[in-house]
Motif scaffolding. Structure first.
Motif, PDB file in Angstrom:
ATOM      1  N   GLY A  94       0.791  -1.230   0.000  1.00  0.00           N
ATOM      2  CA  GLY A  94       0.000   0.000   0.000  1.00  0.00           C
ATOM      3  C   GLY A  94       0.821   1.276   0.000  1.00  0.00           C
ATOM      4  O   GLY A  94       0.250   2.368   0.113  1.00  0.00           O
ATOM      5  N   PHE A  95       2.140   1.157  -0.119  1.00  0.00           N
ATOM      6  CA  PHE A  95       2.966   2.368  -0.097  1.00  0.00           C
ATOM      7  C   PHE A  95       2.664   3.262  -1.302  1.00  0.00           C
ATOM      8  O   PHE A  95       2.562   4.485  -1.165  1.00  0.00           O
ATOM      9  CB  PHE A  95       4.443   1.976  -0.092  1.00  0.00           C
ATOM     10  CG  PHE A  95       5.383   3.146  -0.255  1.00  0.00           C
ATOM     11  CD1 PHE A  95       5.630   4.002   0.800  1.00  0.00           C
ATOM     12  CD2 PHE A  95       5.999   3.387  -1.484  1.00  0.00           C
ATOM     13  CE1 PHE A  95       6.479   5.077   0.642  1.00  0.00           C
ATOM     14  CE2 PHE A  95       6.854   4.449  -1.648  1.00  0.00           C
ATOM     15  CZ  PHE A  95       7.093   5.304  -0.580  1.00  0.00           C
TER      16      PHE A  95
ATOM     17  N   GLU B  13       9.511   5.021   5.622  1.00  0.00           N
ATOM     18  CA  GLU B  13       8.319   5.382   4.852  1.00  0.00           C
ATOM     19  C   GLU B  13       7.715   6.700   5.318  1.00  0.00           C
ATOM     20  O   GLU B  13       7.237   7.501   4.496  1.00  0.00           O
ATOM     21  CB  GLU B  13       7.293   4.251   4.970  1.00  0.00           C
ATOM     22  CG  GLU B  13       6.002   4.494   4.216  1.00  0.00           C
ATOM     23  CD  GLU B  13       5.046   3.326   4.369  1.00  0.00           C
ATOM     24  OE1 GLU B  13       3.828   3.561   4.266  1.00  0.00           O
ATOM     25  OE2 GLU B  13       5.500   2.183   4.578  1.00  0.00           O
TER      26      GLU B  13
ATOM     27  N   LEU C 209       6.943  10.000   2.856  1.00  0.00           N
ATOM     28  CA  LEU C 209       5.607  10.597   2.739  1.00  0.00           C
ATOM     29  C   LEU C 209       5.596  12.039   3.235  1.00  0.00           C
ATOM     30  O   LEU C 209       4.898  12.904   2.676  1.00  0.00           O
ATOM     31  CB  LEU C 209       4.590   9.761   3.518  1.00  0.00           C
ATOM     32  CG  LEU C 209       4.335   8.339   2.991  1.00  0.00           C
ATOM     33  CD1 LEU C 209       3.350   7.604   3.896  1.00  0.00           C
ATOM     34  CD2 LEU C 209       3.817   8.374   1.559  1.00  0.00           C
TER      35      LEU C 209
ATOM     36  N   ARG D 223      -0.452   5.148  -0.732  1.00  0.00           N
ATOM     37  CA  ARG D 223      -0.302   6.217   0.274  1.00  0.00           C
ATOM     38  C   ARG D 223       0.433   7.436  -0.291  1.00  0.00           C
ATOM     39  O   ARG D 223       0.249   8.554   0.189  1.00  0.00           O
ATOM     40  CB  ARG D 223       0.413   5.672   1.505  1.00  0.00           C
ATOM     41  CG  ARG D 223      -0.462   4.785   2.382  1.00  0.00           C
ATOM     42  CD  ARG D 223       0.227   4.458   3.696  1.00  0.00           C
ATOM     43  NE  ARG D 223       1.348   3.539   3.509  1.00  0.00           N
ATOM     44  CZ  ARG D 223       1.249   2.218   3.495  1.00  0.00           C
ATOM     45  NH1 ARG D 223       0.058   1.644   3.636  1.00  0.00           N
ATOM     46  NH2 ARG D 223       2.312   1.443   3.328  1.00  0.00           N
ATOM     47  N   THR D 224       1.282   7.208  -1.276  1.00  0.00           N
ATOM     48  CA  THR D 224       1.946   8.366  -1.883  1.00  0.00           C
ATOM     49  C   THR D 224       0.954   9.269  -2.621  1.00  0.00           C
ATOM     50  O   THR D 224       1.239  10.450  -2.844  1.00  0.00           O
ATOM     51  CB  THR D 224       3.034   7.910  -2.864  1.00  0.00           C
ATOM     52  OG1 THR D 224       2.450   7.072  -3.875  1.00  0.00           O
ATOM     53  CG2 THR D 224       4.123   7.147  -2.131  1.00  0.00           C
TER      54      THR D 224
ATOM     55  N   ILE E  39      -1.607  10.418  -1.412  1.00  0.00           N
ATOM     56  CA  ILE E  39      -2.084  11.440  -0.474  1.00  0.00           C
ATOM     57  C   ILE E  39      -1.455  12.785  -0.799  1.00  0.00           C
ATOM     58  O   ILE E  39      -2.116  13.838  -0.765  1.00  0.00           O
ATOM     59  CB  ILE E  39      -1.753  11.021   0.972  1.00  0.00           C
ATOM     60  CG1 ILE E  39      -2.490   9.730   1.327  1.00  0.00           C
ATOM     61  CG2 ILE E  39      -2.107  12.133   1.955  1.00  0.00           C
ATOM     62  CD1 ILE E  39      -2.136   9.194   2.708  1.00  0.00           C
TER      63      ILE E  39
END
Length: 503
Positions: free
Chosen positions: A59-60, A357, A361, A63-64, A66
């Motif tokens: 899921g990285f 991570e 982010l 999430r980026t 965002i």
């Protein structure tokens, strides 16, 4: 264990054999490959693309995004700010070309994150090769906007810091020459920097769906000059702040000295120094009151640029594939082979190879906050009142009576002079000497009403005790000293002449 798939070839899971993917496109230097001569001579195995899928948790990549949506919100605020600058009067926005150009630079940064949301680009050219600006149009556009926006923000921050320094420390009044110089410097340097960076280094997918600058010569072509301008702007800002503190402290000391020695007559030089310090303090205070927003956004933007530059350069150096990285990542690669490609069991070993991570982010989100900072420091509450007035006057205007349109309704001058229907009374106060001349008496005759433009006139009644008109000679009487208490005075003439007495 060897992979049985055709793509894996003789490489163990999850690696893929490099020879099965010809060099037909993509960013070849972005492959994560290593030779495995122990298994087979001339055998090179590569991690599947993208590499972030193996170094970060599931899921990285999602999430980026965002950061992309944060930039969408910031883009809306930036457009609102630019529209306010363009449409509303200056009294509501206090716009300045430094503020407008800095906001435009931030908009370019935001577009770099908004474009991938619309295009949904593929990060990989094939199973082991990431895309670059030559193989992906979205990568080229997003990377160009990112590099150009970074250059524009840093250069305009430098121009603002320089302008503030010249105004406060050197009392330089910025005119047309500084305006055109700033425009040339603020936009020509980013254009030249972008052209050199794309031609010498290029951009590709490094992490996330936005293309970033490649590793080759990035420090010399982009990060070095960018940090140099940011450092120079920071030095100018600190020098300006130090000068303001010095002026403030000096004004306090001068006031204290003047108060303590008020019983003694001050010397000329001491009084002049005190006045000069107070004048300087008032001037600096006035400039700070007008420019504190610009000074604050300079510090915030420089902090963002330095934070992003340091983190990204360290990430770039840590992920550059070389003999040192292969030796350092050997425990992690062995873990992947032993667990048949289960990355979750090997993430602890990969943490030492890449940045955490949360930091990655944070870097992406901080870049998206630039639009919010622009609105906070360069926006004003008066803009809302300006837009309310704009919509009220432009969209909801009602038919109102104004003097400019009054001639369309009537030819009577009293309508557009807004006079009442009753006949006004003329009240003219004239000095007494004004009517002593026959010409003046003729022009201002009280009984002449033929040229009265205001209607019928009234007869002028001369007061009883008025002396504003001459009397005929027959009405004048000789002065008799017997009727008064004046003493007669003899006037002696010369010999042979008659004596004259008054009366």
């Amino acid at each position: 264990m060897s992979s049985t798939s055709s793509l894996g070839g003789s490489c163990p899971v999850p690696f893929l054999q490099q020879s099965l993917f010809p060099d037909t496109g993509g960013f070849m230097e972005g492959r994560f490959c290593m030779p495995l001569s122990t298994l087979q001579p001339n055998l090179t195995c590569c991690l599947p693309c993208p590499m972030t899928d193996w170094t970060y948790s599931d899921g990285f990549e999602a999430r980026t995004e965002i950061a992309n949506w944060v930039n969408v919100a910031a883009f809306v605020l930036s457009i609102y700010l630019l529209l306010s600058f363009a449409v509303l009067p200056v009294k509501y926005t206090h716009r300045h070309y430094l503020s407008v150009c800095l906001t435009l630079g931030v908009v370019f940064l935001e577009l770099a994150f908004i474009i991938p949301l619309a295009t949904k680009p593929a990060q990989c050219f094939n199973e082991i090769t990431p895309n670059d600006m030559k193989s992906s149009g979205s990568c080229a556009i997003s990377g160009a906007f990112l590099l150009f926006g970074g250059w524009a923000v840093v250069i305009w921050v430098f121009c603002r810091a320089l302008a503030l320094h010249l105004q406060i420390c050197w009392e330089v009044a910025l005119g047309d020459r500084s305006f055109y110089t700033a425009l040339v410097l603020g936009w020509l340097v980013p254009v030249v920097g972008l052209a050199l960076t794309l031609s010498l280094t290029g951009v590709s997918f490094r992490f996330g769906n936005v293309c970033h600058i490649n590793h080759k010569d990035a420090l010399q072509d982009y990060w070095g000059p960018l940090l140099a301008f940011a450092a120079l702007a920071l030095v100018l800002q600190f020098v300006t702040i130090g000068y303001c503190i010095q002026v403030y402290v000096k004004s306090l000391l001068d006031d204290k000295q003047t108060t303590n020695t008020s019983s003694q007559p001050p010397t000329y030089q001491g009084s002049m120094r005190t006045v000069t310090a107070r004048q300087t303090y008032r001037r600096v205070k006035r400039v700070i009151e007008l420019q504190w927003r610009g000074a604050s956004i300079v510090l915030v933007m420089i902090a963002e640029v330095v934070f992003f530059s340091v983190i990204f350069v360290s990430m770039d150096n840590s992920t550059q594939v070389d003999a040192g990285l292969l030796q350092k990542s050997e425990p992690w690669l062995t873990c992947l082979v032993a667990n048949k490609g289960d990355k979750n069991k090997c993430l602890s070993l990969a943490s030492g190879l890449v940045k955490p991570e949360g930091i990655v982010l944070a870097v992406l989100v901080v870049l998206g906050l630039s639009g919010f900072w622009c609105l906070i420091f360069m926006g004003r509450w008066s803009m809302t009142h300006g837009w309310a007035e704009f919509f009220r006057t432009k969209l909801f205007r009602k038919n109102e009576f104004v003097s400019a349109d009054a001639r369309r309704f009537s030819n009577d001058p009293r309508t557009y002079e807004m006079l009442s229907g009753a006949t006004p009374q003329l009240n003219i106060t004239t000095p007494d000497r004004a009517l002593t001349s026959p010409r003046m008496r003729t022009e201002f005759s009280p009984t002449d009403t033929k040229q009265d433009p205001y209607g019928s006139g009234r007869a002028y009644v001369t007061p009883v005790s008025s002396y504003s008109h001459p009397m005929p000679p027959s009405q004048h009487k000789d002065w008799d000293p017997k009727l008064t208490h004046a003493k007669p005075m003899e006037l002696f003439g010369k010999a042979g002449e008659m004596n004259i007495y008054p009366g």
